[in-house]
Design an enzyme around this catalytic site. Structure first.
Site, short mmCIF file in Angstrom:
data_model
loop_
_atom_site.label_atom_id
_atom_site.label_comp_id
_atom_site.label_asym_id
_atom_site.label_seq_id
_atom_site.Cartn_x
_atom_site.Cartn_y
_atom_site.Cartn_z
N GLU A 29 0.89 -1.17 0.00
CA GLU A 29 0.00 0.00 0.00
C GLU A 29 0.91 1.21 0.00
OE1 GLU A 29 -3.31 -0.42 0.15
OE2 GLU A 29 -3.44 -2.51 0.80
N CYS A 51 -1.79 9.18 3.84
CA CYS A 51 -1.74 8.80 2.43
C CYS A 51 -2.98 9.29 1.71
CB CYS A 51 -1.60 7.29 2.30
SG CYS A 51 -2.86 6.43 3.21
P1 NAD Z 1 8.58 4.59 4.20
O1 NAD Z 1 8.41 3.95 2.87
O2 NAD Z 1 9.70 5.51 4.39
O3 NAD Z 1 8.75 3.45 5.31
C1 NAD Z 1 7.80 2.42 5.51
C2 NAD Z 1 8.46 1.25 6.21
O4 NAD Z 1 9.41 0.64 5.32
C3 NAD Z 1 9.24 1.64 7.45
O5 NAD Z 1 9.06 0.65 8.44
C4 NAD Z 1 10.67 1.65 6.95
O6 NAD Z 1 11.62 1.43 7.95
C5 NAD Z 1 10.63 0.48 5.98
N1 NAD Z 1 11.72 0.43 5.00
C6 NAD Z 1 12.44 1.44 4.46
N2 NAD Z 1 13.34 0.95 3.57
C7 NAD Z 1 13.17 -0.38 3.53
C8 NAD Z 1 13.79 -1.44 2.80
N3 NAD Z 1 14.76 -1.22 1.92
N4 NAD Z 1 13.37 -2.71 3.01
C9 NAD Z 1 12.38 -2.97 3.89
N5 NAD Z 1 11.76 -2.01 4.61
C10 NAD Z 1 12.15 -0.74 4.43
O7 NAD Z 1 7.18 5.28 4.54
P2 NAD Z 1 6.79 6.12 5.83
O8 NAD Z 1 7.50 7.43 5.77
O9 NAD Z 1 6.94 5.31 7.06
O10 NAD Z 1 5.23 6.35 5.59
C11 NAD Z 1 4.72 7.35 4.77
C12 NAD Z 1 4.33 6.78 3.42
O11 NAD Z 1 3.40 5.73 3.58
C13 NAD Z 1 3.65 7.78 2.51
O12 NAD Z 1 4.15 7.62 1.22
C14 NAD Z 1 2.18 7.36 2.57
O13 NAD Z 1 1.42 7.73 1.46
C15 NAD Z 1 2.30 5.90 2.70
N6 NAD Z 1 1.10 5.32 3.29
C16 NAD Z 1 0.25 4.61 2.49
C17 NAD Z 1 -0.91 4.08 3.01
C18 NAD Z 1 -1.88 3.30 2.18
O14 NAD Z 1 -2.75 2.65 2.73
N7 NAD Z 1 -1.78 3.34 0.86
C19 NAD Z 1 -1.20 4.27 4.36
C20 NAD Z 1 -0.30 4.99 5.15
C21 NAD Z 1 0.85 5.50 4.61
#
Ligand code: NAD
Length: 516
Positions: A287, A321
């Site tokens: 997501e 999001c």
């Molecule tokens: P992010 O992508 O920076 O991080 C998400 C998670 O991924 C964190 O736990 C992070 O540590 C982990 N991560 C980072 N690099 C990784 C890798 N190489 N391998 C595995 N895991 C890794 O996102 P964020 O800043 O935590 O959240 C904000 C984002 O989430 C925004 O883009 C928002 O739109 C999105 N979001 C989407 C939804 C949805 O339902 N579509 C809901 C909430 C947030």
């Protein structure tokens, strides 16, 4: 089926004095517990490491909320071993019994409602009502997925051909890596984990480092619910150290991710490569982000529209999001709408989320603050600033609430997810043009339309291509069961959370035919 009927949790009602004192006391209580060392949880046991990250209060960066032990490759290996050990018995536990654990977890979270909300106020700067709603949504996921598992748990007879008996049923896929964002730090994390668990998959849960203390709330809850050892493992860690390792691990069967497009795409790429010893294709549910628009038609009710656009754009500092980051206004109503929007945005109270009088607080972390400030500069270059609130606290991760006009579809501010309180106002000559602008990004998550024209609302239903469209309502605040949530295009792969197809993604269907 032994479970009470599903009902959404209610919103926070601050007219009730007990709720006000409940919140104040919970914040004081949580503050008293803050600063401690938080261990990993692997195979039913606490595990500490020497490497820790301090999670801090974004309104007061000197205040340490927790020092969270960081897992690396050895801890991922240990968690996977524990999950593997737990898998056969958990897979063979009846769906009804698995559902009971979720039900119990929901009861525990309900009992701790104020405290769980207070952790969010202090660790990510969420407002009282928003934090309360986040915890309520987490409880909804637990209850809803428990019911869903009961629905899907019974084998289904297929066809009526004489002489044969066909049964379709589902089995869990295996070990699930659950990788969560910080913005709905309880709801999204526990929703993904609960779905994996109730369908029979042991979980390795990696929280975001910005919200790892809140992530530990899941450990506390599942532990108290009596979940068997190894079914839920909490493994915070630096993504640069253990992110790819976890995703690429040959024993991981699926990755359930919510976060940014960049990380989601990387995970899909890594998960597609078959590793030595890997026995199955990995499934990725990702997501991802949004660049959501609300269209203001020329006959819109502006009392409603102004309020809801502000809510959707600046609620929790625009860090959703589903947040509205583009408002597309029809020419005839443009000046009237913009004048009211600007006045209302200038009246918003900004300050620590701990004080419920403040409507907007700090963003969740200094790195996010820096990124948003860069985008504010881009907005100033690409458009004309209508509002830039510089009357914000000097200490803490604050950014100016910003509204710009003159933004064209090709501008970065119209195309890139900012994830902060920056709103682009765009002008459209017709409803069709507004729809074309709204659809003209890589993302397709949420959208909104304010209009009194049945014809235009019908057009939007058909042609405004997003996962969640709201007519005469803002673009945020989806409720479990009522608005199954999620998008497509670059907003993600996978079916909607809190909806009837979600659990199917965590299982493989089997069909057994007996010649009778
Ligand atoms: P992010 O992508 O920076 O991080 C998400 C998670 O991924 C964190 O736990 C992070 O540590 C982990 N991560 C980072 N690099 C990784 C890798 N190489 N391998 C595995 N895991 C890794 O996102 P964020 O800043 O935590 O959240 C904000 C984002 O989430 C925004 O883009 C928002 O739109 C999105 N979001 C989407 C939804 C949805 O339902 N579509 C809901 C909430 C947030």
């Amino acid at each position: 089926d032994g479970l009470p009927p599903f009902v959404n949790e209610s919103m926070l009602d601050l007219t009730i004095p007990a709720n006000r004192t409940g919140f104040v006391n919970a914040i004081a209580d949580v503050r008293g517990k803050a600063g401690g060392v938080i261990p990993l949880f692997i195979g039913g046991k606490d595990v500490t490491t020497d490497d820790t990250i301090a999670s801090t209060n974004p309104a007061k960066p000197a205040e340490v909320i927790a020092r969270v032990c960081q897992g690396g490759k050895p801890e991922v290996d240990a968690a996977i071993e524990a999950a593997q050990k737990a898998f056969p018995a958990w897979r063979d536990t009846s769906p009804a019994d698995r559902a009971m654990f979720l039900h119990r977890a929901a009861d525990i979270a309900r009992r701790r409602m104020f405290e769980l909300s207070a952790w969010q106020v202090l660790e990510v700067g969420k407002q009282w009502d928003q934090a309360f709603h986040d915890v309520g949504e987490g409880i909804d996921f637990l209850d809803y997925y428990a019911h869903e598992m009961l629905r899907l748990g019974a084998p289904r007879r297929m066809g009526r051909a004489p002489g044969e008996l066909n049964h379709l049923f589902y089995q869990p896929k295996g070990i699930a890596a659950v990788i969560a964002p910080w913005n709905f730090p309880f709801a999204i994390a526990i929703g993904m984990a609960a779905a994996a668990i109730v369908t029979g998959n042991p979980v390795i849960f990696k929280p975001s480092s910005i919200a790892s203390r809140i992530g530990y709330n899941l450990t506390e809850i599942f532990r108290e619910a009596g979940l068997p050892e190894g079914v839920f493992n909490y493994v915070p860690g630096r993504s640069s150290v253990m992110g790819d390792y976890l995703v690429e691990h040959p024993q991981v069967s699926m990755i359930c991710f919510t976060g940014s497009m960049e990380v989601g795409l990387r995970i899909q790429e890594k998960a597609a490569v078959v590793q030595p010893g890997q026995m199955q294709c990995k499934r990725v549910i990702a997501e991802m982000g949004g660049k959501n628009a609300i269209i203001i038609d020329d006959d819109a009710d502006l009392d409603e529209a102004v309020l809801q656009v502000l809510n959707s754009a600046f609620g929790f500092q625009g860090q959703k999001c589903s947040a509205c980051s583009r408002v597309i206004v029809l020419d005839p109503i443009y000046d009237r709408f913009v004048e009211r929007l600007v006045k209302a945005a200038q009246a918003i109270k900004i300050g620590p989320s701990e004080d419920p009088a403040n409507y907007m607080g700090p963003v969740a972390d200094a790195s996010l603050q820096k990124n948003i400030l860069e985008y504010v500069k881009v907005a100033e270059q690409e458009g004309k600033v209508l509002v830039k609130r510089t009357d914000i606290p000097a200490e803490g991760c604050y950014v100016p609430l910003t509204i710009v006009e003159g933004i064209k579809p090709h501008h970065r501010i119209a195309q890139e997810e900012i994830f902060g309180p920056v709103l682009a106002v765009m002008r459209a000559g017709s409803f069709d043009e507004a729809l074309a602008i709204a659809n003209g990004t890589r993302f397709a998550l949420t959208g909104g339309v304010f209009s009194r024209s049945p014809e235009n609302l019908a057009k939007a239903r058909r042609d405004f291509r997003v996962g969640n469209l709201y007519l005469n309502r803002g673009s945020t605040g989806a409720m479990v069961e009522r608005q199954p949530f999620g998008g497509f295009k670059m907003s993600g792969v996978g079916s909607k959370t809190g909806g009837p197809d979600y659990l199917l993604q965590f299982m493989d269907p089997r069909c057994v035919t007996e010649n009778t």
